[in-house]
Design an enzyme around this catalytic site. Structure first.
Site, PDB file in Angstrom:
ATOM      1  N   SER A  21       0.829  -1.198   0.000  1.00  0.00           N
ATOM      2  CA  SER A  21       0.000   0.000   0.000  1.00  0.00           C
ATOM      3  C   SER A  21       0.870   1.256   0.000  1.00  0.00           C
ATOM      4  O   SER A  21       1.683   1.471  -0.890  1.00  0.00           O
ATOM      5  CB  SER A  21      -0.959  -0.034   1.187  1.00  0.00           C
ATOM      6  OG  SER A  21      -1.921   0.990   1.088  1.00  0.00           O
TER       7      SER A  21
ATOM      8  N   HIS B  15      -7.625  -5.342  -0.837  1.00  0.00           N
ATOM      9  CA  HIS B  15      -6.341  -4.651  -0.791  1.00  0.00           C
ATOM     10  C   HIS B  15      -5.228  -5.573  -0.298  1.00  0.00           C
ATOM     11  O   HIS B  15      -4.124  -5.592  -0.845  1.00  0.00           O
ATOM     12  CB  HIS B  15      -6.490  -3.435   0.127  1.00  0.00           C
ATOM     13  CG  HIS B  15      -5.446  -2.385  -0.057  1.00  0.00           C
ATOM     14  ND1 HIS B  15      -4.864  -2.089  -1.274  1.00  0.00           N
ATOM     15  CD2 HIS B  15      -4.867  -1.524   0.849  1.00  0.00           C
ATOM     16  CE1 HIS B  15      -3.986  -1.102  -1.115  1.00  0.00           C
ATOM     17  NE2 HIS B  15      -3.971  -0.754   0.163  1.00  0.00           N
TER      18      HIS B  15
ATOM     19  N   ASP C 253       0.077  -3.953  -4.116  1.00  0.00           N
ATOM     20  CA  ASP C 253      -1.058  -3.055  -4.292  1.00  0.00           C
ATOM     21  C   ASP C 253      -0.726  -1.646  -3.798  1.00  0.00           C
ATOM     22  O   ASP C 253      -1.324  -1.155  -2.821  1.00  0.00           O
ATOM     23  CB  ASP C 253      -2.300  -3.589  -3.581  1.00  0.00           C
ATOM     24  CG  ASP C 253      -3.588  -3.110  -4.268  1.00  0.00           C
ATOM     25  OD1 ASP C 253      -3.533  -2.862  -5.491  1.00  0.00           O
ATOM     26  OD2 ASP C 253      -4.619  -2.980  -3.603  1.00  0.00           O
TER      27      ASP C 253
END
Length: 440
Positions: A109, A214, A133
């Site tokens: 992230s 996610h 991601d």
């Protein structure tokens, strides 16, 4: 995983910046400006730092944080004061005690962009950065110095798993690495269904939805470590729709690659988009098949939308009934390409059952039949002919041809089925011609 390769993991921003200090995304903006400067004009910045001490064997344990300038006893963090303690400090020459080429940064992230900053600011070239991601908000379309990019390491591979949800992109959509892999198109992941999304919204637990989609990138990477005997392969393709049509299952010229830890550096590749299907849980590996079906008709029936299903029979196992997803529409008197995948290793394929679902089996198909009838009221009968099916395995790259079990009966209509048996290895022979079709 070799013990000789150090792994530096940026799993959260707090490992790098202290609370209350200027961060790349804080209102003060001081560090943000410095981090966004190219290497040639960077100035020295000394942000406050805090360290995370982990003494538990539990990987889920959050650890204990120690800040510079505070006299917090180490005993409070569970540090064993009676055990021998070793400090290893490298010298001036990097090649004698530490090589950046052996460093693998892994960022999830927001941490993916932090890893990119680290690779950009270090004196030398980091061997590899894996972005799990990478965060999308404020980074989508940003300059390469303000996000993860291929310039940050010798090899940058990225997994995109949550790039779109009701108009909001949690993960970054644009390619930001040498190879950018989009499992299941990079948006909705198996096991994180629409019902779960709607239910989470209704109960105010949307964070659970974010975690499911996610964090799938993290689980895919972990899967590549713990299930190395079941590697997942991704295939280069220009976009998701072409992949769904089964067009992109080639491994020629480095067009396929393992995902996760075992991904291989691809020469001269930048922003190469790759796709694959996965299961809902570990091991995530599935088996991809490209199916080429030449559909022809002795009558001009206009546009049709048949609902085809196939069942694959192999030496190891038989598949479930698999839908042939029609991305655009079925073309008559032409070869149509489809993608199917199975969770089981079927072994060598022996035969295929093709079924045309009847209109009465679903309201959606009933509507399709009615719409087709209204467009062709004088020709309600529906019949197509299929003589053979050509199949290519994505994992083995093997090509097979399946011929109709009864060469005299190759027609199929709603509610009917056709059987095909393996008739040869490979596809079309050089002297083979397409069937002649006469229209009324």
């Amino acid at each position: 995983m070799s013990n000789s390769v150090p792994l530096l993991c940026f799993w959260s921003l707090c490992c790098c910046f202290a609370a209350g200090s200027p961060t790349p995304f804080g209102p003060e903006g001081q560090l943000e400006d410095e981090l966004h400067k190219p290497k040639a004009i960077q100035t020295e910045v000394k942000p406050s730092v805090r360290f995370n001490l982990r003494t538990s064997k539990d990987p889920e344990h959050e650890g204990c944080y120690l800040s510079l300038g505070h006299s917090q006893p180490l005993e409070d963090c569970g540090f064993n004061m009676t055990a021998k303690t070793f400090f290893i400090i490298h010298g001036w020459t990097e090649k004698d005690d530490f090589s950046l080429g052996n460093v693998h940064l892994i960022g999830y992230s927001l941490g993916a962009h932090v890893a990119g900053y680290a690779g950009n600011f270090v004196k030398g070239t980091v061997g590899r950065i894996t972005g799990l991601d990478p965060a999308g908000p404020m980074f989508e379309g940003a300059d390469i110095h303000k996000r993860l990019s291929p310039d940050d390491a010798d090899f940058v591979d990225v997994l995109h798993t949550y790039t779109r949800s009701f108009g909001l992109s949690i993960g970054i959509q644009m390619p930001v690495g040498h190879i950018d892999i989009y499992p299941n198109g990079g948006d909705f992941q198996p096991g994180c269904g629409l019902n779960d999304v709607l239910g989470s919204m209704a109960y105010g637990t949307i964070t659970e939805v974010v975690k499911c989609e996610h964090e799938r990138a993290v689980h895919l990477f972990v899967d590549s470590l713990v299930n190395q005997d079941k590697p997942s392969f991704a295939f280069q393709c220009t976009d998701s729709n072409r992949f769904k049509k089964g067009i992109c299952l080639s491994c020629r010229k480095n067009r396929c690659n393992s995902i996760g830890y075992n991904a291989k550096k691809m020469r001269n590749k930048r922003n190469s988009k790759m796709y694959l299907k996965t299961r809902a849980g570990m091991p995530f590996r599935v088996y991809h098949y490209q199916m080429k079906i030449h559909v022809f008709s002795y009558k001009n029936m206009g546009e049709i939308e048949p609902t085809f299903y196939v069942t694959l029979y192999g030496t190891n196992a038989d598949s479930q009934t698999l839908p042939l997803e029609i991305v655009e529409q079925i073309e008559q008197n032409a070869t149509n390409t489809f993608l199917v995948y199975t969770e089981e290793d079927l072994g060598d394929l022996l035969k295929i059952q093709l079924t045309w679902e009847g209109a009465s089996q679903s309201w959606y198909n009933l509507w399709k039949e009615l719409r087709s009838y209204l467009s062709q009221p004088h020709n309600p009968g529906r019949e197509l002919n299929i003589r053979r099916i050509r199949v290519k395995s994505g994992e083995t790259q093997r090509k097979l041809t399946f011929c109709a079990e009864d060469p005299e009966n190759t027609s199929i209509s709603p509610g009917r089925e056709l059987w095909f048996r393996k008739c040869r290895d490979g596809w079309r022979m050089k002297n083979e011609t397409s069937p002649t079709v006469e229209l009324p």
